[in-house]
Design a protein around this motif. Structure first.
Motif, PDB file in Angstrom:
ATOM      1  N   TYR A   1      68.466  60.326 118.401  1.00  8.58           N
ATOM      2  CA  TYR A   1      67.289  59.967 119.190  1.00  8.58           C
ATOM      3  C   TYR A   1      66.548  58.842 118.474  1.00  8.58           C
ATOM      4  N   THR A   2      65.583  58.237 119.159  1.00  9.79           N
ATOM      5  CA  THR A   2      64.794  57.159 118.567  1.00  9.79           C
ATOM      6  C   THR A   2      63.315  57.535 118.556  1.00  9.79           C
ATOM      7  N   GLN A   3      62.564  56.893 117.636  1.00  6.87           N
ATOM      8  CA  GLN A   3      61.130  57.138 117.542  1.00  6.87           C
ATOM      9  C   GLN A   3      60.436  55.942 116.914  1.00  6.87           C
ATOM     10  N   GLN A   4      59.128  55.825 117.152  1.00  7.74           N
ATOM     11  CA  GLN A   4      58.317  54.791 116.531  1.00  7.74           C
ATOM     12  C   GLN A   4      57.886  55.260 115.140  1.00  7.74           C
ATOM     13  N   VAL A   5      57.936  54.382 114.148  1.00  8.83           N
ATOM     14  CA  VAL A   5      57.578  54.757 112.780  1.00  8.83           C
ATOM     15  C   VAL A   5      56.810  53.628 112.099  1.00  8.83           C
ATOM     16  N   ASP A   6      56.200  53.973 110.980  1.00 13.63           N
ATOM     17  CA  ASP A   6      55.614  52.980 110.084  1.00 13.63           C
ATOM     18  C   ASP A   6      56.743  52.512 109.165  1.00 13.63           C
ATOM     19  N   VAL A   7      57.189  51.293 109.355  1.00 12.45           N
ATOM     20  CA  VAL A   7      58.363  50.794 108.637  1.00 12.45           C
ATOM     21  C   VAL A   7      58.181  50.868 107.130  1.00 12.45           C
ATOM     22  N   SER A   8      56.970  50.618 106.652  1.00 10.69           N
ATOM     23  CA  SER A   8      56.735  50.588 105.208  1.00 10.69           C
ATOM     24  C   SER A   8      57.077  51.915 104.534  1.00 10.69           C
ATOM     25  N   LEU A   9      56.948  53.019 105.264  1.00  9.23           N
ATOM     26  CA  LEU A   9      57.271  54.317 104.691  1.00  9.23           C
ATOM     27  C   LEU A   9      58.746  54.422 104.316  1.00  9.23           C
ATOM     28  N   TYR A  10      59.589  53.583 104.950  1.00 11.29           N
ATOM     29  CA  TYR A  10      61.033  53.674 104.754  1.00 11.29           C
ATOM     30  C   TYR A  10      61.622  52.466 104.022  1.00 11.29           C
ATOM     31  N   THR A  11      60.779  51.488 103.723  1.00 15.12           N
ATOM     32  CA  THR A  11      61.312  50.281 103.077  1.00 15.12           C
ATOM     33  C   THR A  11      60.602  49.915 101.775  1.00 15.12           C
ATOM     34  N   ASP A  12      59.442  50.500 101.494  1.00 18.58           N
ATOM     35  CA  ASP A  12      58.682  50.108 100.304  1.00 18.58           C
ATOM     36  C   ASP A  12      59.318  50.561  98.994  1.00 18.58           C
ATOM     37  N   TRP A  13      60.336  51.395  99.065  1.00 18.21           N
ATOM     38  CA  TRP A  13      61.019  51.804  97.835  1.00 18.21           C
ATOM     39  C   TRP A  13      61.584  50.588  97.101  1.00 18.21           C
ATOM     40  N   LYS A  14      61.871  49.512  97.851  1.00 13.06           N
ATOM     41  CA  LYS A  14      62.395  48.287  97.224  1.00 13.06           C
ATOM     42  C   LYS A  14      61.401  47.674  96.247  1.00 13.06           C
ATOM     43  N   GLU A  15      60.115  47.914  96.511  1.00 13.04           N
ATOM     44  CA  GLU A  15      59.059  47.343  95.667  1.00 13.04           C
ATOM     45  C   GLU A  15      58.547  48.342  94.637  1.00 13.04           C
TER      46      GLU A  15
ATOM     47  N   ILE B   1      57.587  51.458  95.326  1.00 10.16           N
ATOM     48  CA  ILE B   1      56.504  52.239  95.928  1.00 10.16           C
ATOM     49  C   ILE B   1      57.062  53.522  96.550  1.00 10.16           C
ATOM     50  N   LEU B   2      56.437  54.638  96.229  1.00 14.08           N
ATOM     51  CA  LEU B   2      56.811  55.931  96.800  1.00 14.08           C
ATOM     52  C   LEU B   2      55.791  56.328  97.861  1.00 14.08           C
ATOM     53  N   HIS B   3      56.292  56.702  99.051  1.00 11.88           N
ATOM     54  CA  HIS B   3      55.426  57.172 100.128  1.00 11.88           C
ATOM     55  C   HIS B   3      55.775  58.622 100.454  1.00 11.88           C
ATOM     56  N   PHE B   4      54.754  59.466 100.547  1.00  8.19           N
ATOM     57  CA  PHE B   4      54.924  60.816 101.071  1.00  8.19           C
ATOM     58  C   PHE B   4      53.921  60.982 102.207  1.00  8.19           C
ATOM     59  N   ASP B   5      54.425  61.181 103.396  1.00  3.86           N
ATOM     60  CA  ASP B   5      53.568  61.279 104.578  1.00  3.86           C
ATOM     61  C   ASP B   5      53.798  62.636 105.239  1.00  3.86           C
ATOM     62  N   GLY B   6      53.140  63.657 104.688  1.00  3.21           N
ATOM     63  CA  GLY B   6      53.349  65.008 105.199  1.00  3.21           C
ATOM     64  C   GLY B   6      54.763  65.489 104.929  1.00  3.21           C
ATOM     65  N   SER B   7      55.340  65.039 103.825  1.00  2.00           N
ATOM     66  CA  SER B   7      56.720  65.405 103.474  1.00  2.00           C
ATOM     67  C   SER B   7      56.764  66.800 102.862  1.00  2.00           C
ATOM     68  N   SER B   8      57.831  67.535 103.129  1.00  2.00           N
ATOM     69  CA  SER B   8      57.989  68.852 102.532  1.00  2.00           C
ATOM     70  C   SER B   8      58.234  68.711 101.038  1.00  2.00           C
ATOM     71  N   LEU B   9      57.922  69.765 100.291  1.00  2.00           N
ATOM     72  CA  LEU B   9      58.119  69.723  98.845  1.00  2.00           C
ATOM     73  C   LEU B   9      59.585  69.499  98.502  1.00  2.00           C
ATOM     74  N   ILE B  10      60.474  70.008  99.330  1.00  2.00           N
ATOM     75  CA  ILE B  10      61.911  69.805  99.107  1.00  2.00           C
ATOM     76  C   ILE B  10      62.258  68.315  99.206  1.00  2.00           C
ATOM     77  N   ALA B  11      61.695  67.652 100.230  1.00  2.00           N
ATOM     78  CA  ALA B  11      61.945  66.216 100.402  1.00  2.00           C
ATOM     79  C   ALA B  11      61.306  65.411  99.276  1.00  2.00           C
ATOM     80  N   VAL B  12      60.127  65.821  98.843  1.00  2.00           N
ATOM     81  CA  VAL B  12      59.439  65.131  97.755  1.00  2.00           C
ATOM     82  C   VAL B  12      60.247  65.229  96.464  1.00  2.00           C
TER      83      VAL B  12
END
Length: 317
Positions: A228-242, A244-255
């Protein structure tokens, strides 16, 4: 004749167990193939010259004298089948020209906590995240630019309308003409995610096809074999290159998985219902110690410690 039957005949012949009828099948095939296709396959080399050259090589390789009448047939069949794949299954009236030299592939891999930039021959740049591998050719073919990914990578693709860029993962195929996007396809994760930053991409899986626009993400659910597709904040999925770590309501397992991948240090959870602990926060090139302190501050029930070369996260006593 079915492919498996033909292969069995070749194998039996090379072992010396073929019947006269099976030898005759190979002999007839040889004559048909040479009659219809020798000019295209061997660039106008006379069939008799080919026979003589193959015979010399067989004698030299085996170092003994054998009857070459049928051995040459088997060798010719194998060489032709290997060279042109399943060409012999195609009607002789529409032969195909043999393909060019095989493509040579290279592989670049990263360990936990590493990132790496790969510059491809077409000018495209691929940034690999930790624990990832990219398989790519030393030079692209004339029709397509294809690479294979395990793990996560950010792609900045040089535009070329005449030669699509294709990224293959275990379940997905992503095709672009010129764009930048992120693919997260770790084997241990439940979902594969394709996140588009600029341009357009075509994502294919399980017989479905989606065209993504910027800020859209395609999510493939492995367990359900659904996409399926969804709208997202791209920076949450691409800032790792710089860094930068983003956690946006992420589960502790994912963190924990993100920290392990980002810093290259194993993280062990001893937290009951860890999937129900949700963390939010952004960390810009912070040392691991700072991140862990912030996480324990955000959720007062948690504590951490270094033990045996890894990070242990537990409930506070």
């Amino acid at each position: 004749m079915k492919v498996i039957r033909f292969k069995n005949i070749i194998q039996k012949f090379l072992l010396g167990n073929a019947s006269k009828e099976e030898e005759e099948v190979l002999n007839k095939f040889e004559k048909r193939l040479l009659a219809y296709n020798s000019e295209r396959v061997f660039t106008r080399t006379p069939a008799e010259e080919i026979r003589q050259e193959l015979s010399k090589r067989i004698v030299k390789a085996t170092r003994k004298r054998v009857s070459l009448t049928y051995r040459w047939t088997a060798a010719a069949v194998l060489l032709i089948v290997i060279s042109v794949g399943s060409w012999w299954l195609i009607p002789m009236e529409t032969p195909k020209v043999a393909t060019a030299t095989p493509i040579e592939w290279q592989e670049v891999s990263t360990r936990k906590g590493e990132t790496c930039k790969v510059h491809l021959t077409d000018g495209s740049v691929v940034t690999l995240n930790g624990e990832s591998s990219l398989l790519y050719p030393t030079s692209f073919s004339e029709t397509v630019r294809k690479v294979r990914l395990i793990g996560e990578a950010f792609f900045e693709v040089t535009p070329n309308p005449n030669k699509p860029f294709v990224v293959e993962t275990e379940q997905l195929s992503t095709e672009v003409l010129g764009t930048s996007f992120n693919i997260e396809a770790y084997a241990i994760q439940e979902n594969i995610k394709v996140t588009l930053a600029t341009g357009k991409v075509r994502v294919k899986a399980v017989g479905q096809e989606f065209i993504l626009a910027p800020s859209e993400q395609a999510v493939y659910q492995k367990e359900k074999s659904e996409i399926y597709t969804q709208q997202v904040d791209v920076s949450l999925y691409t800032d790792w290159k710089e860094g930068i770590l983003h956690f946006d309501g992420s589960s502790l397992i994912a963190v924990a998985a993100q920290i392990e991948k980002f810093y290259g240090i194993p993280v062990q959870l001893k937290v009951k219902d860890a999937e129900h602990y949700y963390i939010s926060g952004t960390f810009v090139k912070e040392p691991l110690e700072v991140v862990l302190k912030q996480l324990s501050f955000i959720n007062e029930e948690l504590m951490y410690e270094y033990k045996g070369g890894k990070v242990l996260i537990t409930h506070k006593k």
